[in-house]
Motif scaffolding. Sequence first.
Motif, short mmCIF file in Angstrom:
data_model
loop_
_atom_site.label_atom_id
_atom_site.label_comp_id
_atom_site.label_asym_id
_atom_site.label_seq_id
_atom_site.Cartn_x
_atom_site.Cartn_y
_atom_site.Cartn_z
N ILE A 135 20.09 44.47 93.81
CA ILE A 135 19.88 43.50 94.88
C ILE A 135 19.87 42.07 94.33
O ILE A 135 20.59 41.21 94.82
N ILE A 136 19.05 41.79 93.30
CA ILE A 136 18.96 40.44 92.71
C ILE A 136 19.10 40.55 91.20
O ILE A 136 18.46 41.40 90.58
N GLY A 137 19.87 39.66 90.61
CA GLY A 137 19.98 39.63 89.15
C GLY A 137 18.72 39.07 88.51
O GLY A 137 18.14 39.70 87.62
N TYR A 138 18.28 37.89 88.94
CA TYR A 138 17.07 37.24 88.43
C TYR A 138 16.32 36.67 89.63
O TYR A 138 16.87 35.88 90.39
N ALA A 139 15.04 37.05 89.79
CA ALA A 139 14.26 36.62 90.95
C ALA A 139 13.00 35.91 90.53
O ALA A 139 12.28 36.38 89.65
N GLU A 140 12.71 34.78 91.17
CA GLU A 140 11.48 34.04 90.97
C GLU A 140 10.77 33.85 92.32
O GLU A 140 11.40 33.47 93.30
N LYS A 141 9.47 34.14 92.36
CA LYS A 141 8.62 33.88 93.53
C LYS A 141 9.24 34.44 94.81
O LYS A 141 9.31 33.76 95.84
N SER A 142 9.69 35.67 94.75
CA SER A 142 10.42 36.27 95.86
C SER A 142 9.80 37.59 96.28
O SER A 142 9.07 38.22 95.52
N THR A 143 10.12 38.02 97.50
CA THR A 143 9.73 39.35 97.96
C THR A 143 10.98 40.11 98.38
O THR A 143 11.90 39.53 98.94
N VAL A 144 10.97 41.41 98.11
CA VAL A 144 12.07 42.28 98.48
C VAL A 144 11.49 43.46 99.25
O VAL A 144 10.61 44.15 98.75
N ILE B 74 16.95 47.49 91.52
CA ILE B 74 16.74 46.50 92.58
C ILE B 74 16.83 45.08 92.02
O ILE B 74 17.58 44.26 92.50
N ILE B 75 16.03 44.78 90.98
CA ILE B 75 16.00 43.44 90.37
C ILE B 75 16.20 43.56 88.88
O ILE B 75 15.55 44.39 88.22
N GLY B 76 17.06 42.74 88.32
CA GLY B 76 17.29 42.76 86.88
C GLY B 76 16.11 42.21 86.11
O GLY B 76 15.57 42.85 85.21
N LYS B 77 15.66 41.01 86.46
CA LYS B 77 14.51 40.36 85.84
C LYS B 77 13.72 39.64 86.91
O LYS B 77 14.31 38.97 87.77
N ALA B 78 12.37 39.75 86.87
CA ALA B 78 11.55 39.17 87.92
C ALA B 78 10.41 38.34 87.36
O ALA B 78 9.83 38.68 86.33
N SER B 79 10.09 37.26 88.08
CA SER B 79 8.94 36.41 87.75
C SER B 79 8.23 36.08 89.06
O SER B 79 8.82 35.51 89.97
N ASP B 80 6.94 36.48 89.18
CA ASP B 80 6.16 36.25 90.41
C ASP B 80 6.87 36.81 91.63
O ASP B 80 6.99 36.15 92.67
N THR B 81 7.36 38.04 91.51
CA THR B 81 8.15 38.67 92.58
C THR B 81 7.58 40.03 92.92
O THR B 81 7.13 40.78 92.05
N VAL B 82 7.58 40.37 94.22
CA VAL B 82 7.17 41.69 94.68
C VAL B 82 8.26 42.32 95.54
O VAL B 82 8.99 41.66 96.20
#
Length: 206
Positions: free
Chosen positions: A171-180, A198-206
Amino acid sequence: RQEHRNTEHGAFGGGIVGASYGLICLNDCENHGNVYCEKRGDAGGIIAYINKQTTEKGYIIGCVNTGDVYGLDYAGGIAGDVGNNSDDQYYHIAQNSNSGEITAEQYDAGGIIGRLSTDATNHAICGNSNSGAVHANSCAGGIIGYMEGGGNIKSSGNSGTITSNNNAGGIIGYAEKSTVQNCSVNAKVDVVYESGGIIGKASDTV
């Protein structure tokens, strides 16, 4: 609606719109031609670059891309690079679909959006689908390559293969401060470093 016409561009390459610096409202647009942009590199099947400078809500709804999209960076099946200047400028991006192959030679490729880079956290990105292959050297996602600054992705799906050297997600390659929420992936994610279904790398993401 653009039918089967290949286009080559300079700084911003879009199947319908190159760049917008104001309120953008796109509804039921279609592009069926390939888009190629190699200079600055922002490329989108519908629009290449958005930098909204108004507080009104912008939207991209019901748009379709079937053409292949190639950019140096920031390449998306619907939009290449989406940004704004403050936290009260946000977007509603919904019910769009892409089936073209999306390639960013350097970074940030997404089946729907290459990069979403804003200060707002209330973007609504819902009901979008991608079935095209997505490739980038870094940050490739079935819906968004790089989601920087925040937003919500809901009820979206990807069935296209994702390929990157790092930061690749269904869904997302790199996500910051996001919700899925309620998103689905039925695709291979092929990456050398940092990947996720779903996400490759996440920071502050749920």
